[in-house]
Design an enzyme around this catalytic site. Structure first.
Site, PDB file in Angstrom:
ATOM      1  N   ASP A 128       0.040   2.353  -6.360  1.00  0.00           N
ATOM      2  CA  ASP A 128      -0.225   3.633  -6.405  1.00  0.00           C
ATOM      3  C   ASP A 128      -1.336   4.005  -5.529  1.00  0.00           C
ATOM      4  O   ASP A 128      -2.406   3.618  -5.560  1.00  0.00           O
ATOM      5  CB  ASP A 128      -0.938   3.727  -7.854  1.00  0.00           C
ATOM      6  CG  ASP A 128      -1.259   5.167  -8.273  1.00  0.00           C
ATOM      7  OD1 ASP A 128      -1.210   6.064  -7.464  1.00  0.00           O
ATOM      8  OD2 ASP A 128      -1.808   5.434  -9.382  1.00  0.00           O
TER       9      ASP A 128
ATOM     10  N   GLU B  98      -3.816   6.257  -4.384  1.00  0.00           N
ATOM     11  CA  GLU B  98      -4.764   7.180  -4.633  1.00  0.00           C
ATOM     12  C   GLU B  98      -5.989   6.673  -4.397  1.00  0.00           C
ATOM     13  O   GLU B  98      -6.462   5.417  -4.229  1.00  0.00           O
ATOM     14  CB  GLU B  98      -4.562   7.683  -6.084  1.00  0.00           C
ATOM     15  CG  GLU B  98      -3.392   8.328  -6.518  1.00  0.00           C
ATOM     16  CD  GLU B  98      -3.120   8.744  -8.148  1.00  0.00           C
ATOM     17  OE1 GLU B  98      -3.660   9.872  -8.042  1.00  0.00           O
ATOM     18  OE2 GLU B  98      -2.769   8.103  -8.707  1.00  0.00           O
TER      19      GLU B  98
END
Length: 475
Positions: A304, A306
């Site tokens: 992910d 982020e």
């Protein structure tokens, strides 16, 4: 952790500061430091269950069968290729009962199956091999009745060889079912956040006992920059470390029921990011991911992109953030652990829609297994990915966003269009708005494709506690 620390320091430093050398991660690991020293009092041939490392093992049937492997270890290396035979040893069961004060009956032989008809070949110069063992559930045994499967090894033409034993104890319990719901039906991914016990995945069931989710993500470990070693590395928070250190208690029960357990990986507010590693940086970090998955018996990784800052572009491990860099990490990760799953949250630069379709002659489907969408969205196949690699629904359970998996979503979007996956994030039995019941209700439409209704919650697991509690009475 000793395995990881000893094996990775030199490997990863070479990856991030050496520009020319390739890293080879699929070489045998020298495990001599972790192998028990020779003990002359031990039998010449020793048997242990491969999964547990034990000689005494408890059996739990899933979908009516129990599958395992048995390791055969010689006290000394074989001088020439040797064929051994696995068999049931009823004399040993009598001795076992006498020693332990038990009266276990032997399990019916027709329900016991040895792989390769019990033949085990240990090659010249080797001191170990393994064979498969499958047990089928007893069709007429009473609940609570206990049986034993005593296993030994016979050496053809040498009946006096001192051979060890292992034993499997079977207490008849109500049948458990796995997460398998059909080869062509959509599968579910459940992502646990905030220290919620992943054993709660066992409580998400259909009324016929099948588990709803096929993969569980531990969210999340982090990619960070190691200041003293000057390289990107895996940083574990206390919750994730606890789960990995207690794998057999909190993760193996999920895997025993057919679920894949993935290590979530997330940026963490410094220059180390999943979509900003150079080729050599990606190769080194992928090697570390592969070693973690191997050491902790995980089934893959879930990336992910982020919460990372801009990198120092003078550092050889980093590059400008890009879709190409994100794809490169997936590619290097698959090279480092081809037997494991490489999955992504299709967000930021880690977006399958914008990734290159090919790297070094290998197509995207060769190094990316599953791509899940942001809440309320769906991912689309690119390159040679198909809808089976994509998610057709993604919902956030804790905040109530992303829509519901109602009958239309389940049957028309997921099943009829051919999507392989749906994703649910952040289940939490302690949340009141929305309640745990309401979280279950959001996927009630799955009954239309699984031919069984979603059962309401009846059990839950507290933080760092493997005990199943009644829901809602024990909240």
């Amino acid at each position: 952790m000793n395995y990881i620390v000893s094996g990775l320091c030199a490997l990863l430093l070479a990856a991030t500061v050496g520009c020319a050398d390739d890293i080879v991660v699929d070489v045998p690991i020298d495990d001599s430091a972790y192998v028990e020293p020779e003990d002359p009092s031990q039998p010449a041939i020793r048997l242990q269950d491969v999964q547990t490392g034990k000689t005494d093992n408890d059996v739990q049937f899933i979908d009516g069968v129990y599958n395992t492997s048995v390791r055969v270890s010689l006290r000394e290396k074989a001088e020439e290729a040797t064929t051994l035979n696995a068999k049931v040893d009823f004399d040993y069961l009598a001795a076992y009962n006498a020693e332990h004060g038990t009266d276990y009956a032997s399990f019916p032989e027709e329900l016991i199956e040895f792989g390769n008809d019990g033949r085990v070949v240990i090659e010249a110069g080797a001191d170990r091999a393994s064979f498969d063992l499958q047990l089928s559930a007893h069709p007429t045994a009473a609940l609570g009745e206990t049986f034993a499967v005593p296993v030994t090894i016979a050496v053809p033409g040498a009946a006096d060889v001192d051979a060890g034993h292992c034993i499997y104890l079977i207490t008849v319990e109500p049948a458990l079912r796995s997460c398998f719901k059909g080869d062509d039906l959509p599968r579910g991914m459940l992502i646990f956040d905030g220290g919620v016990n992943p054993l709660n995945a066992l409580g998400w069931q259909l009324e016929d006992g099948r588990l709803i989710f096929d993969a569980v993500v531990l969210f999340a470990a982090n990619i960070n920059h190691h200041a003293s070693e000057d390289r990107p590395y895996i940083q574990l928070n206390s919750s994730i470390k606890f789960l990995l250190d207690n794998h057999d208690t909190y993760l193996k029960p999920l895997q025993d029921r057919g679920m894949k357990v993935l290590l979530g990986m997330l940026g963490n507010h410094d220059q180390a990011g999943l979509a900003q590693l150079s080729v050599q940086g990606a190769r080194g970090f992928a090697a570390e991911v592969a070693h973690y998955c191997k050491a902790y018996d995980l089934d893959g990784v879930y990336y992910d992109d982020e919460y990372s800052q801009r990198p120092d572009l003078t550092h050889p491990a980093y590059t400008t953030p890009s879709y190409a860099a994100a794809a490169r990490l997936c590619y290097e990760t698959k090279k480092a652990m081809p037997e494991k799953l490489v999955c992504i949250f299709s967000y930021g630069y880690m977006s399958s829609a914008a990734m290159p379709r090919e790297i070094e002659g290998e197509t995207i489907a060769q190094w990316l297994d599953i791509t899940t969408a942001n809440y309320g969205g769906m991912t689309s196949p690119v390159g040679d990915l198909t809808l089976k690699n994509c998610s057709g629904a993604s919902i956030e359970l804790a905040l109530g966003t992303g829509g519901d998996i109602d009958q239309y979503t389940a049957s028309t979007i997921l099943r009829d269009r051919g999507y392989g996956w749906f994703m649910c994030f952040a289940p939490d039995p302690y949340r009141t708005r929305p309640s745990y019941d309401a979280q279950f209700n959001r996927i009630s439409g799955l009954s239309t494709i699984y031919d069984s209704r979603v059962a309401p919650p009846s059990i839950f697991y507290k933080h760092q506690d493997p005990t199943p509690y009644r829901y809602p009475q024990d909240l």
